[in-house]
Design a protein around this motif. Structure first.
Motif, PDB file in Angstrom:
ATOM      1  N   GLY A 155       0.833  -1.200   0.000  1.00 51.88           N
ATOM      2  CA  GLY A 155       0.000   0.000   0.000  1.00 51.88           C
ATOM      3  C   GLY A 155       0.867   1.249   0.000  1.00 51.88           C
ATOM      4  O   GLY A 155       1.777   1.388  -0.797  1.00 51.88           O
ATOM      5  N   ASN A 175      -1.477  -1.194   4.396  1.00 59.43           N
ATOM      6  CA  ASN A 175      -1.893  -2.024   3.259  1.00 59.43           C
ATOM      7  C   ASN A 175      -3.306  -1.714   2.744  1.00 59.43           C
ATOM      8  O   ASN A 175      -4.181  -2.570   2.671  1.00 59.43           O
ATOM      9  CB  ASN A 175      -1.729  -3.514   3.570  1.00 59.43           C
ATOM     10  CG  ASN A 175      -2.544  -3.974   4.760  1.00 59.43           C
ATOM     11  OD1 ASN A 175      -3.228  -3.182   5.401  1.00 59.43           O
ATOM     12  ND2 ASN A 175      -2.455  -5.259   5.062  1.00 59.43           N
ATOM     13  N   LYS A 176      -3.468  -0.485   2.339  1.00 62.30           N
ATOM     14  CA  LYS A 176      -4.643  -0.018   1.619  1.00 62.30           C
ATOM     15  C   LYS A 176      -4.170   0.683   0.352  1.00 62.30           C
ATOM     16  O   LYS A 176      -3.111   1.316   0.343  1.00 62.30           O
ATOM     17  CB  LYS A 176      -5.462   0.968   2.465  1.00 62.30           C
ATOM     18  CG  LYS A 176      -6.159   0.355   3.660  1.00 62.30           C
ATOM     19  CD  LYS A 176      -7.345  -0.490   3.220  1.00 62.30           C
ATOM     20  CE  LYS A 176      -8.138  -0.999   4.415  1.00 62.30           C
ATOM     21  NZ  LYS A 176      -9.331  -1.769   3.984  1.00 62.30           N
ATOM     22  N   SER A 198     -14.378  -2.845  -2.730  1.00 61.06           N
ATOM     23  CA  SER A 198     -13.893  -1.470  -2.600  1.00 61.06           C
ATOM     24  C   SER A 198     -14.947  -0.635  -1.906  1.00 61.06           C
ATOM     25  O   SER A 198     -16.139  -0.961  -1.922  1.00 61.06           O
ATOM     26  CB  SER A 198     -13.560  -0.873  -3.972  1.00 61.06           C
ATOM     27  OG  SER A 198     -14.725  -0.802  -4.781  1.00 61.06           O
ATOM     28  N   ASP A 222      -8.466  -3.131  -0.221  1.00 59.57           N
ATOM     29  CA  ASP A 222      -7.478  -3.781   0.610  1.00 59.57           C
ATOM     30  C   ASP A 222      -6.328  -4.273  -0.268  1.00 59.57           C
ATOM     31  O   ASP A 222      -6.541  -4.963  -1.268  1.00 59.57           O
ATOM     32  CB  ASP A 222      -8.118  -4.956   1.352  1.00 59.57           C
ATOM     33  CG  ASP A 222      -7.150  -5.644   2.285  1.00 59.57           C
ATOM     34  OD1 ASP A 222      -6.989  -5.181   3.423  1.00 59.57           O
ATOM     35  OD2 ASP A 222      -6.529  -6.644   1.857  1.00 59.57           O
ATOM     36  N   GLU A 238      -6.037  -8.216  -0.418  1.00 59.97           N
ATOM     37  CA  GLU A 238      -7.102  -8.808  -1.240  1.00 59.97           C
ATOM     38  C   GLU A 238      -6.860  -8.518  -2.718  1.00 59.97           C
ATOM     39  O   GLU A 238      -7.032  -9.386  -3.578  1.00 59.97           O
ATOM     40  CB  GLU A 238      -8.469  -8.256  -0.831  1.00 59.97           C
ATOM     41  CG  GLU A 238      -9.601  -8.841  -1.672  1.00 59.97           C
ATOM     42  CD  GLU A 238     -10.944  -8.144  -1.498  1.00 59.97           C
ATOM     43  OE1 GLU A 238     -11.896  -8.518  -2.222  1.00 59.97           O
ATOM     44  OE2 GLU A 238     -11.043  -7.228  -0.659  1.00 59.97           O
ATOM     45  N   THR A 239      -6.451  -7.295  -3.033  1.00 60.33           N
ATOM     46  CA  THR A 239      -6.245  -6.921  -4.432  1.00 60.33           C
ATOM     47  C   THR A 239      -5.135  -7.746  -5.064  1.00 60.33           C
ATOM     48  O   THR A 239      -5.302  -8.335  -6.133  1.00 60.33           O
ATOM     49  CB  THR A 239      -5.909  -5.424  -4.545  1.00 60.33           C
ATOM     50  OG1 THR A 239      -6.962  -4.653  -3.954  1.00 60.33           O
ATOM     51  CG2 THR A 239      -5.740  -5.019  -5.997  1.00 60.33           C
TER      52      THR A 239
END
Length: 257
Positions: free
Chosen positions: A67, A72-73, A91, A102, A105-106
């Motif tokens: 991130g 971690n975004k 999202s 996230d 997750e991405t």
């Protein structure tokens, strides 16, 4: 059932060797498994093209995982949100035009979707050179990343491809290889890699789609490599341009094929 360590070892060696042999001739080879490389590989594989993706690091996903400063975004702007939706990545709206996703997750979803679409992914492998035939890129030259890190003198092997994508990020490594080894001009203002500029999210995001292009016969640039080649700014932890760049690279190659 009694487990045999040798059987386990043979299973890994046999299956990986077959996977590698099948990947030596392909429609599209991609260097770099960041967001642009993953989206491009997925789109091309869904078009029933044979796609091989090489990533020098252990993890797949490029800069997504961390991130911004290890928070971690990630942020994705509105015009790229459709890609998150198509991949099934959750999202949330932060404010008008800005969406949060996230990072874990991405990255994991992009990797999983690409693999399930049929992309042959090889991590811990570096693209150390390109093959040129009749002044066109005809494939890449690969070696284990550990060989490069250790500085060992170990010869590589070759992979042939109809088209190649440089998605190596800030280093734009394949473009620089051609610039350094060939007496040719790239498809840029000066014929050379211009190098990325300091961070400016708006300008960088606007430029990246324009810069996703064929820079030498059969070689395309995508993601941050595209901005580095054409001299545009870096963007930081906003990833919409990366996703859209991968989508465009796949579209350009699909039209060619």
């Amino acid at each position: 059932m009694k487990l045999d360590e040798v059987v386990i070892s043979k299973a890994i060696i046999d299956s990986f060797s077959e996977k590698l042999k099948k990947g030596l001739q392909t429609d599209v080879v991609i260097a770099g498994a960041g967001p642009a490389g993953l989206v491009a590989s997925y789109r091309l594989a869904k078009k029933k093209l044979k796609v091989v993706l090489f990533e020098r690091k252990l993890s797949i996903g490029g800069g997504i995982w961390g991130g911004g400063i290890m928070f971690n975004k990630i942020v994705v702007q509105k015009k790229a949100k459709h890609i998150l939706d198509q991949f099934g990545i959750n999202s949330t709206l932060y404010q008008k035009g800005y969406y949060l996703a996230d990072a874990v997750e991405t990255a994991s979803t992009l990797c999983s979707k690409a693999a399930k679409a049929g992309v042959q992914i090889f991590n811990l492998m570096s693209v150390e050179d390109v093959m040129i035939r009749h002044r066109k890129v005809a494939g890449v030259v690969i070696n284990w990343s550990a060989v490069d890190i250790a500085g060992f003198h170990v010869d590589p092997i070759a992979v042939s491809a109809k088209f190649t994508i440089d998605a190596t990020g800030h280093g734009s490594e394949l473009a620089r290889l051609i610039e350094n080894k060939m007496d040719v001009n790239l498809n840029t203002e000066t014929g050379k890699v211009l190098g990325e500029k300091p961070m400016w999210a708006e300008a960088g995001e606007e430029a990246i789609l324009k810069n996703t292009a064929e820079i030498f016969p059969n070689l395309y640039v995508a993601g941050m490599a595209a901005n580095a080649v054409y001299g545009a700014p870096r963007m930081g932890p906003i990833f919409g341009g990366m996703l859209l760049s991968g989508e465009k690279a796949a579209r350009l190659i699909t039209k060619r094929i």
